[in-house]
Write a protein that holds these residues in place. Structure first.
Motif, PDB file in Angstrom:
ATOM      1  N   HIS A  75      10.513   2.397  -4.708  1.00  0.00           N
ATOM      2  CA  HIS A  75      11.002   3.754  -4.939  1.00  0.00           C
ATOM      3  C   HIS A  75       9.782   4.635  -5.197  1.00  0.00           C
ATOM      4  O   HIS A  75       9.200   4.589  -6.277  1.00  0.00           O
ATOM      5  CB  HIS A  75      11.963   3.796  -6.132  1.00  0.00           C
ATOM      6  CG  HIS A  75      13.158   2.907  -5.950  1.00  0.00           C
ATOM      7  ND1 HIS A  75      14.239   3.279  -5.189  1.00  0.00           N
ATOM      8  CD2 HIS A  75      13.415   1.663  -6.409  1.00  0.00           C
ATOM      9  CE1 HIS A  75      15.117   2.298  -5.190  1.00  0.00           C
ATOM     10  NE2 HIS A  75      14.646   1.310  -5.918  1.00  0.00           N
ATOM     11  N   LEU A  76       9.404   5.406  -4.200  1.00  0.00           N
ATOM     12  CA  LEU A  76       8.198   6.225  -4.290  1.00  0.00           C
ATOM     13  C   LEU A  76       8.388   7.453  -5.173  1.00  0.00           C
ATOM     14  O   LEU A  76       9.448   8.061  -5.186  1.00  0.00           O
ATOM     15  CB  LEU A  76       7.768   6.688  -2.895  1.00  0.00           C
ATOM     16  CG  LEU A  76       7.327   5.607  -1.911  1.00  0.00           C
ATOM     17  CD1 LEU A  76       7.024   6.230  -0.560  1.00  0.00           C
ATOM     18  CD2 LEU A  76       6.119   4.849  -2.436  1.00  0.00           C
ATOM     19  N   SER A  77       7.311   7.812  -5.866  1.00  0.00           N
ATOM     20  CA  SER A  77       7.291   9.064  -6.615  1.00  0.00           C
ATOM     21  C   SER A  77       6.879  10.183  -5.658  1.00  0.00           C
ATOM     22  O   SER A  77       6.533   9.936  -4.496  1.00  0.00           O
ATOM     23  CB  SER A  77       6.293   8.968  -7.768  1.00  0.00           C
ATOM     24  OG  SER A  77       4.964   9.004  -7.270  1.00  0.00           O
ATOM     25  N   HIS A  78       6.850  11.405  -6.173  1.00  0.00           N
ATOM     26  CA  HIS A  78       6.428  12.547  -5.358  1.00  0.00           C
ATOM     27  C   HIS A  78       4.953  12.457  -4.952  1.00  0.00           C
ATOM     28  O   HIS A  78       4.526  13.151  -4.038  1.00  0.00           O
ATOM     29  CB  HIS A  78       6.671  13.845  -6.124  1.00  0.00           C
ATOM     30  CG  HIS A  78       5.761  14.005  -7.312  1.00  0.00           C
ATOM     31  ND1 HIS A  78       5.999  13.369  -8.516  1.00  0.00           N
ATOM     32  CD2 HIS A  78       4.610  14.684  -7.459  1.00  0.00           C
ATOM     33  CE1 HIS A  78       5.032  13.668  -9.363  1.00  0.00           C
ATOM     34  NE2 HIS A  78       4.181  14.459  -8.752  1.00  0.00           N
ATOM     35  N   GLU A  79       4.193  11.584  -5.603  1.00  0.00           N
ATOM     36  CA  GLU A  79       2.766  11.457  -5.306  1.00  0.00           C
ATOM     37  C   GLU A  79       2.490  10.715  -3.996  1.00  0.00           C
ATOM     38  O   GLU A  79       1.370  10.737  -3.501  1.00  0.00           O
ATOM     39  CB  GLU A  79       2.047  10.730  -6.447  1.00  0.00           C
ATOM     40  CG  GLU A  79       2.068  11.493  -7.749  1.00  0.00           C
ATOM     41  CD  GLU A  79       1.377  10.738  -8.867  1.00  0.00           C
ATOM     42  OE1 GLU A  79       0.408  10.006  -8.580  1.00  0.00           O
ATOM     43  OE2 GLU A  79       1.796  10.879 -10.017  1.00  0.00           O
ATOM     44  N   HIS A  80       3.520  10.056  -3.458  1.00  0.00           N
ATOM     45  CA  HIS A  80       3.336   9.271  -2.233  1.00  0.00           C
ATOM     46  C   HIS A  80       4.424   9.591  -1.225  1.00  0.00           C
ATOM     47  O   HIS A  80       5.557   9.898  -1.594  1.00  0.00           O
ATOM     48  CB  HIS A  80       3.321   7.780  -2.568  1.00  0.00           C
ATOM     49  CG  HIS A  80       2.178   7.407  -3.444  1.00  0.00           C
ATOM     50  ND1 HIS A  80       2.274   7.405  -4.814  1.00  0.00           N
ATOM     51  CD2 HIS A  80       0.897   7.107  -3.153  1.00  0.00           C
ATOM     52  CE1 HIS A  80       1.103   7.075  -5.329  1.00  0.00           C
ATOM     53  NE2 HIS A  80       0.254   6.902  -4.350  1.00  0.00           N
ATOM     54  N   GLN A 104       5.125   1.271 -12.063  1.00  0.00           N
ATOM     55  CA  GLN A 104       6.550   1.596 -12.181  1.00  0.00           C
ATOM     56  C   GLN A 104       6.811   3.040 -11.748  1.00  0.00           C
ATOM     57  O   GLN A 104       7.764   3.310 -11.030  1.00  0.00           O
ATOM     58  CB  GLN A 104       7.033   1.378 -13.613  1.00  0.00           C
ATOM     59  CG  GLN A 104       8.530   1.626 -13.743  1.00  0.00           C
ATOM     60  CD  GLN A 104       9.091   1.174 -15.073  1.00  0.00           C
ATOM     61  OE1 GLN A 104       8.462   0.453 -15.824  1.00  0.00           O
ATOM     62  NE2 GLN A 104      10.308   1.598 -15.359  1.00  0.00           N
ATOM     63  N   GLU A 105       5.944   3.967 -12.161  1.00  0.00           N
ATOM     64  CA  GLU A 105       6.134   5.374 -11.800  1.00  0.00           C
ATOM     65  C   GLU A 105       6.002   5.609 -10.302  1.00  0.00           C
ATOM     66  O   GLU A 105       6.775   6.351  -9.711  1.00  0.00           O
ATOM     67  CB  GLU A 105       5.099   6.249 -12.524  1.00  0.00           C
ATOM     68  CG  GLU A 105       5.336   6.413 -13.995  1.00  0.00           C
ATOM     69  CD  GLU A 105       4.205   7.167 -14.682  1.00  0.00           C
ATOM     70  OE1 GLU A 105       3.320   7.727 -13.982  1.00  0.00           O
ATOM     71  OE2 GLU A 105       4.186   7.191 -15.921  1.00  0.00           O
ATOM     72  N   GLU A 106       5.004   4.992  -9.676  1.00  0.00           N
ATOM     73  CA  GLU A 106       4.678   5.299  -8.282  1.00  0.00           C
ATOM     74  C   GLU A 106       5.418   4.446  -7.265  1.00  0.00           C
ATOM     75  O   GLU A 106       5.616   4.885  -6.136  1.00  0.00           O
ATOM     76  CB  GLU A 106       3.169   5.168  -8.070  1.00  0.00           C
ATOM     77  CG  GLU A 106       2.378   6.178  -8.885  1.00  0.00           C
ATOM     78  CD  GLU A 106       0.881   6.095  -8.660  1.00  0.00           C
ATOM     79  OE1 GLU A 106       0.425   5.253  -7.870  1.00  0.00           O
ATOM     80  OE2 GLU A 106       0.159   6.890  -9.287  1.00  0.00           O
ATOM     81  N   LEU A 130       0.850  -1.191   0.000  1.00  0.00           N
ATOM     82  CA  LEU A 130       0.000   0.000   0.000  1.00  0.00           C
ATOM     83  C   LEU A 130       0.884   1.239   0.000  1.00  0.00           C
ATOM     84  O   LEU A 130       1.938   1.254   0.646  1.00  0.00           O
ATOM     85  CB  LEU A 130      -0.907   0.018   1.233  1.00  0.00           C
ATOM     86  CG  LEU A 130      -1.944  -1.101   1.317  1.00  0.00           C
ATOM     87  CD1 LEU A 130      -2.674  -1.038   2.659  1.00  0.00           C
ATOM     88  CD2 LEU A 130      -2.928  -1.033   0.163  1.00  0.00           C
ATOM     89  N   LEU A 131       0.439   2.254  -0.724  1.00  0.00           N
ATOM     90  CA  LEU A 131       1.146   3.523  -0.800  1.00  0.00           C
ATOM     91  C   LEU A 131       0.297   4.609  -0.156  1.00  0.00           C
ATOM     92  O   LEU A 131      -0.926   4.617  -0.323  1.00  0.00           O
ATOM     93  CB  LEU A 131       1.416   3.901  -2.261  1.00  0.00           C
ATOM     94  CG  LEU A 131       2.052   2.848  -3.159  1.00  0.00           C
ATOM     95  CD1 LEU A 131       2.212   3.387  -4.576  1.00  0.00           C
ATOM     96  CD2 LEU A 131       3.379   2.376  -2.606  1.00  0.00           C
ATOM     97  N   GLN A 132       0.933   5.529   0.560  1.00  0.00           N
ATOM     98  CA  GLN A 132       0.212   6.632   1.198  1.00  0.00           C
ATOM     99  C   GLN A 132       0.367   7.896   0.355  1.00  0.00           C
ATOM    100  O   GLN A 132       1.490   8.345   0.089  1.00  0.00           O
ATOM    101  CB  GLN A 132       0.717   6.895   2.609  1.00  0.00           C
ATOM    102  CG  GLN A 132      -0.126   7.946   3.323  1.00  0.00           C
ATOM    103  CD  GLN A 132       0.364   8.238   4.732  1.00  0.00           C
ATOM    104  OE1 GLN A 132       1.548   8.172   5.014  1.00  0.00           O
ATOM    105  NE2 GLN A 132      -0.568   8.565   5.598  1.00  0.00           N
ATOM    106  N   ALA A 133      -0.765   8.459  -0.055  1.00  0.00           N
ATOM    107  CA  ALA A 133      -0.762   9.675  -0.872  1.00  0.00           C
ATOM    108  C   ALA A 133      -0.110  10.816  -0.112  1.00  0.00           C
ATOM    109  O   ALA A 133      -0.245  10.933   1.114  1.00  0.00           O
ATOM    110  CB  ALA A 133      -2.188  10.052  -1.265  1.00  0.00           C
TER     111      ALA A 133
END
Length: 138
Positions: free
Chosen positions: A106-111, A60-62, A28-31
């Motif tokens: 590897h998280l993007s800036h969205e998370h 892949q992006e997130e 799970l990813l946190q916004a």
């Protein structure tokens, strides 16, 4: 017309069974904006894009996970329909298992954060009833 988003529910099998019988963990990813909700990686489908390709690309992006690092689970596709800011939205999810238990995220800036949790804990963390049902395989 409803907004469309696609994503992957990503899981890994625990190498050593745990006392609480958590054999599978979900990513799970946190916004990083809004209410900081937790969800699997997903993103909006642009006109003309293939939905599954969008799900793989957004993963892949997130989360930094490539399609080659995942095994898609055949026969699993779930569609959620709900309202966001008074507009209809459809989110479609497929199920994938990581090939390497020790996957690097590897998280993007969205998370702003991520976690891998057993089913019960993952269902407690996600806020939307529909997502809980999807995690439970309904």
């Amino acid at each position: 017309m409803a907004l469309r988003a696609c994503g992957l529910i990503i899981f890994r099998r625990c190498l050593i069974p745990k006392m609480n019988n958590t054999a599978v963990e979900f990513l799970l990813l946190q916004a990083s904006d809004g209410i900081h909700h937790w969800s699997p990686p997903k993103g909006h489908v642009k006109p003309g894009e293939n939905e599954l390709e969008t799900a793989l690309q957004k993963t892949q992006e997130e989360a930094g996970l490539k399609a080659s690092q995942l095994t898609m689970i055949e026969g699993f596709r779930r569609e959620l329909n709900y309202m966001v800011r008074e507009k209809p939205k459809t989110a479609i999810y497929w199920l994938a298992e990581v090939k390497d238990y020790d996957m690097e995220i590897h998280l993007s800036h969205e998370h702003q954060a991520y976690c891998s949790l057993g089913l019960d804990e993952a269902c407690q963390l996600v806020q939307f009833k529909g997502m809980k049902a999807v995690l439970q395989g309904h």
